[in-house]
Design a protein around this motif. Structure first.
Motif, PDB file in Angstrom:
ATOM      1  N   LEU A  71     -25.201  20.467 -25.566  1.00  0.00           N
ATOM      2  CA  LEU A  71     -24.154  21.048 -26.409  1.00  0.00           C
ATOM      3  C   LEU A  71     -23.718  22.433 -25.926  1.00  0.00           C
ATOM      4  N   VAL A  72     -24.314  22.895 -24.836  1.00  0.00           N
ATOM      5  CA  VAL A  72     -24.065  24.270 -24.391  1.00  0.00           C
ATOM      6  C   VAL A  72     -22.686  24.441 -23.770  1.00  0.00           C
ATOM      7  N   ASN A  73     -22.358  23.607 -22.808  1.00  0.00           N
ATOM      8  CA  ASN A  73     -21.118  23.780 -22.057  1.00  0.00           C
ATOM      9  C   ASN A  73     -19.912  23.206 -22.786  1.00  0.00           C
ATOM     10  N   GLU A  74     -18.824  23.950 -22.786  1.00  0.00           N
ATOM     11  CA  GLU A  74     -17.602  23.508 -23.451  1.00  0.00           C
ATOM     12  C   GLU A  74     -17.083  22.213 -22.819  1.00  0.00           C
ATOM     13  N   ALA A  75     -16.499  21.369 -23.654  1.00  0.00           N
ATOM     14  CA  ALA A  75     -15.921  20.109 -23.180  1.00  0.00           C
ATOM     15  C   ALA A  75     -14.436  20.316 -22.865  1.00  0.00           C
ATOM     16  N   SER A  76     -13.939  19.587 -21.906  1.00  0.00           N
ATOM     17  CA  SER A  76     -12.533  19.700 -21.525  1.00  0.00           C
ATOM     18  C   SER A  76     -11.625  19.198 -22.651  1.00  0.00           C
ATOM     19  N   THR A  77     -10.536  19.906 -22.863  1.00  0.00           N
ATOM     20  CA  THR A  77      -9.534  19.486 -23.853  1.00  0.00           C
ATOM     21  C   THR A  77      -8.248  19.038 -23.165  1.00  0.00           C
ATOM     22  N   GLU A  78      -8.353  18.766 -21.847  1.00  0.00           N
ATOM     23  CA  GLU A  78      -7.178  18.359 -21.071  1.00  0.00           C
ATOM     24  C   GLU A  78      -6.913  16.872 -21.262  1.00  0.00           C
ATOM     25  N   ASN A  79      -6.409  16.521 -22.418  1.00  0.00           N
ATOM     26  CA  ASN A  79      -6.044  15.144 -22.743  1.00  0.00           C
ATOM     27  C   ASN A  79      -4.953  15.180 -23.806  1.00  0.00           C
TER      28      ASN A  79
END
Length: 225
Positions: A71-79
């Motif tokens: 859960l540490v690293n941000e997830a991509s919102t490129e969608n």
């Protein structure tokens, strides 16, 4: 006196039966309670089970099974939805197996949404960490309960009800989504309706939404059908 005693006894017995039935029913509609300290999931097992995953042998369990950094690293919102999900269910964190708990983090770009969906196996609690977020859910008689909340505030989504999330702020939003199931499931309405395999007949969808079939075909093309 005997008659009164009989009626009173019968009534008490009936109330006990109702109470027992209620407790039993409630226990049937939640993840089953574990009968051991833990059951770290063996995701590679081919054993057929009814609920959850088979347990990893105790000799193979380590401290690391109970800690998770996914859960540490941000997830991509490129969608197209502007949504990123950091998953924390049993398939990504096997230590959750049989514990009736999972947790995701949602990253939402400005204007980003979590499309209309349901969780058939869990109630959801959402804690806003950052941003301004619009939450809403629909009851079975089509009443919408919705509100914009900000960091530190919480929303509750009852089990199985259709709901949505939208970032209505001008910057990125972050939400912690918690569930009372190790595997809450997620049925996304747009994907269910317009991206199923095999596809739902377009004429049937057109009649449901009171539109021309060309409208349905256009929507389906965006979901792979």
């Amino acid at each position: 006196m005997a008659t009164k005693f009989s009626i009173k006894t019968t009534t008490s017995f009936f109330l006990v039966l109702v109470l027992c039935f209620t407790v039993l029913t409630l226990s049937c509609f939640a993840d089953p309670d574990e009968l051991q300290d833990f059951c770290v999931a063996d995701l590679n097992s081919s054993t057929i089970v009814m609920n959850g995953f088979p347990c990893k042998p105790m000799s193979q369990v380590t401290t690391e099974d109970f800690f998770y950094s996914g859960l540490v690293n941000e997830a991509s919102t490129e969608n197209p939805f502007g949504l990123g999900v950091r998953p924390g269910d049993v398939t990504s964190f096997p230590g959750l197996n049989t514990l009736g708990l999972s947790i995701n983090i949602l990253d939402l770009a400005p204007g980003g949404i979590v499309p209309l969906h349901t969780h058939p196996r869990a109630t959801e609690a959402n804690l806003v960490i950052k941003g301004k977020v619009f939450f809403g859910f629909l009851t079975t008689n089509n009443v919408l309960h919705s509100k914009v909340i900000t960091a530190g505030e919480v929303s509750i989504i009852p089990k199985g009800l259709v709901h949505f999330v939208q970032n209505v702020g001008k910057s990125k939003a972050v939400v912690v989504a918690m569930f009372n199931s190790q595997s809450p499931g997620a049925a996304g309405l747009p994907f269910n309706l317009f991206g199923s395999t095999p596809a739902i007949p377009s004429d049937l969808l057109a009649k449901n939404f009171l539109v021309d079939e060309k409208v349905i075909a256009n929507i389906k093309s965006k979901f792979g059908n």
